[in-house]
Enzyme design. Structure first.
Site, PDB file in Angstrom:
ATOM      1  N   ARG A 112     -58.810   5.387  15.784  1.00 12.92           N
ATOM      2  CA  ARG A 112     -57.393   5.035  15.687  1.00 12.92           C
ATOM      3  C   ARG A 112     -56.611   5.467  16.927  1.00 12.92           C
ATOM      4  O   ARG A 112     -57.072   6.262  17.738  1.00 12.92           O
ATOM      5  CB  ARG A 112     -56.766   5.699  14.462  1.00 12.92           C
ATOM      6  CG  ARG A 112     -57.288   5.220  13.143  1.00 12.92           C
ATOM      7  CD  ARG A 112     -56.731   6.083  12.010  1.00 12.92           C
ATOM      8  NE  ARG A 112     -57.221   7.459  12.111  1.00 12.92           N
ATOM      9  CZ  ARG A 112     -56.729   8.479  11.416  1.00 12.92           C
ATOM     10  NH1 ARG A 112     -55.726   8.289  10.589  1.00 12.92           N
ATOM     11  NH2 ARG A 112     -57.236   9.689  11.550  1.00 12.92           N
ATOM     12  N   LYS A 143     -55.675  13.274  16.491  1.00 10.34           N
ATOM     13  CA  LYS A 143     -56.323  14.423  15.872  1.00 10.34           C
ATOM     14  C   LYS A 143     -56.345  15.615  16.831  1.00 10.34           C
ATOM     15  O   LYS A 143     -55.830  15.544  17.945  1.00 10.34           O
ATOM     16  CB  LYS A 143     -57.731  14.043  15.425  1.00 10.34           C
ATOM     17  CG  LYS A 143     -57.777  12.870  14.451  1.00 10.34           C
ATOM     18  CD  LYS A 143     -57.028  13.129  13.154  1.00 10.34           C
ATOM     19  CE  LYS A 143     -57.786  14.018  12.205  1.00 10.34           C
ATOM     20  NZ  LYS A 143     -57.124  14.145  10.883  1.00 10.34           N
ATOM     21  N   HIS A 181     -52.924  20.355  12.263  1.00 11.67           N
ATOM     22  CA  HIS A 181     -53.494  21.068  11.110  1.00 11.67           C
ATOM     23  C   HIS A 181     -53.572  22.578  11.362  1.00 11.67           C
ATOM     24  O   HIS A 181     -54.632  23.193  11.229  1.00 11.67           O
ATOM     25  CB  HIS A 181     -54.879  20.515  10.775  1.00 11.67           C
ATOM     26  CG  HIS A 181     -54.894  19.033  10.543  1.00 11.67           C
ATOM     27  ND1 HIS A 181     -54.200  18.426   9.524  1.00 11.67           N
ATOM     28  CD2 HIS A 181     -55.502  18.029  11.222  1.00 11.67           C
ATOM     29  CE1 HIS A 181     -54.393  17.114   9.576  1.00 11.67           C
ATOM     30  NE2 HIS A 181     -55.165  16.842  10.588  1.00 11.67           N
ATOM     31  N   ARG A 239     -38.478  13.452   4.483  1.00  9.45           N
ATOM     32  CA  ARG A 239     -39.532  12.465   4.273  1.00  9.45           C
ATOM     33  C   ARG A 239     -40.144  12.110   5.621  1.00  9.45           C
ATOM     34  O   ARG A 239     -39.427  11.909   6.606  1.00  9.45           O
ATOM     35  CB  ARG A 239     -38.969  11.206   3.608  1.00  9.45           C
ATOM     36  CG  ARG A 239     -40.017  10.112   3.375  1.00  9.45           C
ATOM     37  CD  ARG A 239     -39.416   8.939   2.609  1.00  9.45           C
ATOM     38  NE  ARG A 239     -40.325   7.801   2.540  1.00  9.45           N
ATOM     39  CZ  ARG A 239     -41.349   7.687   1.707  1.00  9.45           C
ATOM     40  NH1 ARG A 239     -41.586   8.660   0.852  1.00  9.45           N
ATOM     41  NH2 ARG A 239     -42.124   6.619   1.717  1.00  9.45           N
ATOM     42  N   PHE A 265     -50.182   7.808   7.913  1.00 10.53           N
ATOM     43  CA  PHE A 265     -51.342   6.958   7.615  1.00 10.53           C
ATOM     44  C   PHE A 265     -51.623   6.937   6.117  1.00 10.53           C
ATOM     45  O   PHE A 265     -52.656   6.454   5.680  1.00 10.53           O
ATOM     46  CB  PHE A 265     -52.586   7.492   8.323  1.00 10.53           C
ATOM     47  CG  PHE A 265     -52.626   7.184   9.790  1.00 10.53           C
ATOM     48  CD1 PHE A 265     -53.038   5.938  10.249  1.00 10.53           C
ATOM     49  CD2 PHE A 265     -52.268   8.147  10.716  1.00 10.53           C
ATOM     50  CE1 PHE A 265     -53.092   5.654  11.595  1.00 10.53           C
ATOM     51  CE2 PHE A 265     -52.321   7.871  12.072  1.00 10.53           C
ATOM     52  CZ  PHE A 265     -52.739   6.617  12.519  1.00 10.53           C
ATOM     53  N   ARG A 271     -47.147   7.487  -0.749  1.00  7.82           N
ATOM     54  CA  ARG A 271     -47.777   6.510   0.146  1.00  7.82           C
ATOM     55  C   ARG A 271     -49.273   6.405  -0.115  1.00  7.82           C
ATOM     56  O   ARG A 271     -49.827   5.321  -0.299  1.00  7.82           O
ATOM     57  CB  ARG A 271     -47.542   6.923   1.608  1.00  7.82           C
ATOM     58  CG  ARG A 271     -46.148   6.618   2.164  1.00  7.82           C
ATOM     59  CD  ARG A 271     -46.187   6.861   3.665  1.00  7.82           C
ATOM     60  NE  ARG A 271     -44.911   6.594   4.310  1.00  7.82           N
ATOM     61  CZ  ARG A 271     -44.100   7.524   4.810  1.00  7.82           C
ATOM     62  NH1 ARG A 271     -44.436   8.798   4.690  1.00  7.82           N
ATOM     63  NH2 ARG A 271     -42.975   7.200   5.412  1.00  7.82           N
ATOM     64  N   LEU A 323     -60.090   9.337   6.952  1.00  3.64           N
ATOM     65  CA  LEU A 323     -60.370   8.126   6.180  1.00  3.64           C
ATOM     66  C   LEU A 323     -59.767   6.850   6.769  1.00  3.64           C
ATOM     67  O   LEU A 323     -60.431   5.808   6.786  1.00  3.64           O
ATOM     68  CB  LEU A 323     -59.872   8.307   4.741  1.00  3.64           C
ATOM     69  CG  LEU A 323     -60.661   9.272   3.856  1.00  3.64           C
ATOM     70  CD1 LEU A 323     -59.882   9.564   2.578  1.00  3.64           C
ATOM     71  CD2 LEU A 323     -62.029   8.693   3.526  1.00  3.64           C
TER      72      LEU A 323
END
Length: 337
Positions: A15, A74, A92, A126, A131, A185, A295
């Site tokens: 991606r 990432k 993360h 929000r 994704f 989502r 994913l």
């Protein structure tokens, strides 16, 4: 504004946060873009070059001028050098994940700033770009596939129709799924996938779960899809003790996939799974967990287009530091203190 789109080093990550179409929009607004060569990115390097982006070598962002904004999806490659740039990506590191202290220390030493894509939020908190839909869609679809075939080949598919058709060939009986977080989502994507597969699901959200924990109802379903993004510690949805009692459950598809976090609501497994080995058996049980943390890359083109289209207006105006960018920066600074 100087932007630098870096190559993704994570396995199977195809991606991108900036599609060629949206790169062209950035150029039209007078921004410059360097794009690292990448044989894995879903859009070819040539597509970026054709519209006027400067093409540079993989990993060369480290040598970019200090005022360059480095953008990716990432985590950065593991290393020790200080981080001096402004970075935009999913890091993360704000929920106590493994290795977070080292990453934040690199920013602290280098004076760089992290704008974590997960924390780009509007006035109501929000997220402005996510994704989620495609994570939920693929997670639910993959959960069904692995229920019928534990050796199902996980790979990138050209579109969702190809993914669904490959799974429909595996379905030999009706199974019952439960989706928690069904109105978000990711949850909506999961519900859509189950429907596209010709199956039905029990769909739970806040109303069904508020004030409760240890959901025995999960055990009455063949597949459990978790799509809840936790922001605070709660009592678990499911734990090891519950799995010692009689149950139908065979597959847990943990779309939220945060096993090393203190906030994990499914503390029955300890590590993410991979494309090559998508399932981990829960110790002492007949239940398996799917916990792949990228994913949407299984449907890289659709998910990249969707995400890039959500992000682009905010990225064009990055220098104005609107609410989403301020919120992300405040979150980062709160973890440096």
């Amino acid at each position: 504004m100087k932007l630098w789109l870096r190559h993704e080093v994570k396995d199977n990550e195809r991606r991108t946060p900036i599609t060629p179409k949206n790169a062209q929009r950035l150029l039209e607004f007078g921004h410059s873009i360097c794009v690292e060569e990448s044989e894995t990115r879903i859009f070819s390097t040539n597509e970026y070059e054709k519209i006027g982006c400067e093409i540079v070598k993989q990993g060369s962002w480290q040598n970019a001028s200090k005022d360059t904004i480095i953008i990716g999806l990432k985590e950065l490659p593991e290393d020790d050098f200080e981080l001096v740039h402004q970075h935009i990506y999913f890091a993360h590191v704000f929920k106590g994940q493994s290795g977070y202290e080292k990453v934040l220390n690199r920013y602290k030493l280098g004076g760089g700033t992290l704008f974590d894509l997960e924390y780009l939020t509007d006035e109501s908190k929000r997220r402005i770009a996510a994704f989620g839909k495609w994570a939920g869609y693929v997670g639910a679809a993959l959960g069904v596939a692995l229920y019928f075939d534990k050796k199902f080949k996980v790979k990138s598919f050209p579109n969702k129709e190809a993914l669904i058709n490959s799974i429909k060939q595996k379905i030999s009986t009706k199974i019952n799924s439960i989706i928690i977080g069904a109105k978000g989502r990711s949850g909506q994507g999961a519900v859509e996938a189950i429907t596209d597969l010709g199956l039905k699901s029990t769909n739970w959200d806040y109303e069904e779960t508020k004030g409760k924990s240890h959901f025995q109802e999960i055990l009455d379903h063949d597949l459990f899809v978790n799509t809840v993004l936790m922001t605070k510690k709660i009592e678990p949805f499911l734990n090891l003790e519950m799995l010692q009692s009689p149950h139908k459950l065979r597959i847990i598809s943990d779309v939220s996939c945060d096993p090393s976090s203190d906030l994990n609501p499914i503390p029955v497994y300890n590590s993410i799974t991979s494309w090559d080995a998508p399932l981990e058996q829960v110790k002492g049980t007949d239940v398996f967990v799917q916990a792949i943390d990228n994913l949407p890359s299984i449907l890289p083109k659709e998910s990249s287009i969707d995400f890039s289209d959500q992000l682009i207006e905010h990225l064009i105006n990055f220098e104005k530091q609107s609410t989403p960018w301020k919120n992300a920066k405040e979150e980062f600074l709160s973890h440096l203190r």
